[in-house]
Scaffold this motif. Sequence first.
Motif, PDB file in Angstrom:
ATOM      1  N   UNK A  70      -7.652  -3.563 -15.844  1.00 62.96           N
ATOM      2  CA  UNK A  70      -6.991  -2.951 -14.162  1.00 62.96           C
ATOM      3  C   UNK A  70      -6.069  -4.072 -14.025  1.00 62.96           C
ATOM      4  N   UNK A  71      -5.147  -3.714 -13.205  1.00 64.58           N
ATOM      5  CA  UNK A  71      -3.970  -4.434 -12.514  1.00 64.58           C
ATOM      6  C   UNK A  71      -2.930  -4.484 -11.253  1.00 64.58           C
ATOM      7  N   UNK A  72      -2.485  -6.182 -11.918  1.00 67.55           N
ATOM      8  CA  UNK A  72      -2.655  -7.170 -11.134  1.00 67.55           C
ATOM      9  C   UNK A  72      -1.534  -6.537 -10.574  1.00 67.55           C
ATOM     10  N   UNK A  73      -1.601  -6.724  -9.225  1.00 70.07           N
ATOM     11  CA  UNK A  73      -0.022  -6.387  -8.807  1.00 70.07           C
ATOM     12  C   UNK A  73      -0.023  -6.838  -7.095  1.00 70.07           C
ATOM     13  N   UNK A  74       0.584  -6.027  -6.291  1.00 71.26           N
ATOM     14  CA  UNK A  74       0.199  -6.044  -4.891  1.00 71.26           C
ATOM     15  C   UNK A  74      -0.102  -5.403  -4.011  1.00 71.26           C
ATOM     16  N   UNK A  75      -1.095  -5.349  -3.010  1.00 70.07           N
ATOM     17  CA  UNK A  75      -1.409  -4.385  -2.429  1.00 70.07           C
ATOM     18  C   UNK A  75      -0.054  -3.806  -1.720  1.00 70.07           C
ATOM     19  N   UNK A  76      -0.683  -2.641  -1.106  1.00 66.21           N
ATOM     20  CA  UNK A  76      -0.261  -1.966  -0.041  1.00 66.21           C
ATOM     21  C   UNK A  76       1.148  -0.775  -0.201  1.00 66.21           C
ATOM     22  N   UNK A  77       0.382  -0.626  -1.646  1.00 66.01           N
ATOM     23  CA  UNK A  77       2.274   0.086  -2.359  1.00 66.01           C
ATOM     24  C   UNK A  77       2.573   1.431  -2.079  1.00 66.01           C
ATOM     25  N   UNK A  78       4.044   2.092  -1.093  1.00 66.70           N
ATOM     26  CA  UNK A  78       4.486   2.639  -0.345  1.00 66.70           C
ATOM     27  C   UNK A  78       5.861   3.102  -0.672  1.00 66.70           C
ATOM     28  N   UNK A  79       6.205   4.156  -0.938  1.00 69.94           N
ATOM     29  CA  UNK A  79       7.133   4.839  -1.166  1.00 69.94           C
ATOM     30  C   UNK A  79       7.865   4.857   0.877  1.00 69.94           C
ATOM     31  N   UNK A  80       8.935   3.953   0.938  1.00 70.63           N
ATOM     32  CA  UNK A  80       9.230   3.980   2.286  1.00 70.63           C
ATOM     33  C   UNK A  80      10.356   5.617   2.245  1.00 70.63           C
ATOM     34  N   UNK A  81       9.920   5.766   3.564  1.00 70.06           N
ATOM     35  CA  UNK A  81      10.576   7.094   4.225  1.00 70.06           C
ATOM     36  C   UNK A  81      12.519   6.484   4.205  1.00 70.06           C
ATOM     37  N   UNK A  82      12.845   6.985   4.883  1.00 72.38           N
ATOM     38  CA  UNK A  82      14.306   7.172   4.929  1.00 72.38           C
ATOM     39  C   UNK A  82      14.698   7.736   5.569  1.00 72.38           C
ATOM     40  N   UNK A  83      15.974   7.696   7.226  1.00 65.33           N
ATOM     41  CA  UNK A  83      16.509   8.610   8.346  1.00 65.33           C
ATOM     42  C   UNK A  83      17.283   7.887   7.990  1.00 65.33           C
ATOM     43  N   UNK A  84      18.254   7.341   7.031  1.00 64.35           N
ATOM     44  CA  UNK A  84      19.512   7.427   7.270  1.00 64.35           C
ATOM     45  C   UNK A  84      20.457   8.156   6.043  1.00 64.35           C
ATOM     46  N   UNK A  85      21.192   8.977   6.552  1.00 61.37           N
ATOM     47  CA  UNK A  85      21.803   9.622   5.185  1.00 61.37           C
ATOM     48  C   UNK A  85      23.522   9.295   5.034  1.00 61.37           C
TER      49      UNK A  85
END
Length: 346
Positions: A59-74
């Motif tokens: 297994x791999x120890x890390x953190x829960x809920x890994x997510x690429x966050x959407x960005x709305x700023x240009x």
Amino acid sequence: MRRTAVLLGGVAVIGSGAVVGFINLPGRTAAPATSPNGAQPSSVPIIRSDMVDTKQVSGTLGYAGRRIQPNRASGVVTATRAEGTVVRRGGWLYKVEGKPVFLMYGAVPMYRRLGIGATGPDVQQLELNLVKLGYKPGTVDKTFTAVTAQAVWAWQRDKGLVATGRAEVNQVIFSRGALRIAENTKQAGDAAEGSVVTTTRTERAITIKLETSNQRFARKGARVRVQLPDGKKVAGTISSVGTVARPGKDADSPATIDVSVKVGGELGRLDQAPVTVELRTGRREDVLSVPVEALIAREGGQYGVRVVRGGTRQVVPVETGLFTGSRVEISGAGLSEGVRVEVPQL
């Protein structure tokens, strides 16, 4: 799980090839067997206990809920947070053109501009966040009023944003709780198109790419043991079991499902570290067991143990059950806890 034995010159070899004794017909008294080194065999008591068999997986120890966050700023990214930083309500995640993108708590994503006249649960969660941050948007409900606009205007002014009284989609990211910066996918000077940060939740978790053939051993809520990179073992609980099988990297690689494990204890700040997880594959409660080496192969593919009573030794037929590495479950006439059986001194 049962193991087979093969007979080599009257010697029983089980599984890995360990010599476990000489064959005698059931019920016949026998002289003490000797070990390969010539030493006399010893005896150990039969033990009554619960038995648990396990299977080790990576297994791999890390953190829960890994997510690429959407960005709305240009524009151009002008600042990011250090990886590993925990951002809480009201904190900024990154900056574009010098303007921060802030974190607020909520289940509804920031999908539209919120201004006077807007209604809905996203308005309510914005107002609740403003209250938590020390502002006064009026009654916390689903309606964006002029009072709400005044609170938004004050918040924007304090945070260095253009103060309009309207909450813009490029100013806020909603999350159910605090976020940890796992990776900055963009750096200062990069164009902000696409995602800027990848985040996780703050609780530790282990991810297992479990082969589908072992899926039956993973059950939500089941307890597991985890061996960390430093050799320390901690307790864990399976928190989720995936239902979608993912194909292997090539034709020879097995399909897998994602299994998540929650863990506690002192885990340090390791992220994406390899660990070993022990899944429970079998359990027998209140059974008799002996060392595997105590088994003796008998005619017809059966087993026995040599019971030691005083100066006599007698082979007693047994039925085998669960194997747990070094021990095996047994049952048979006249066998009970504390009865001594012979084991060779290998």
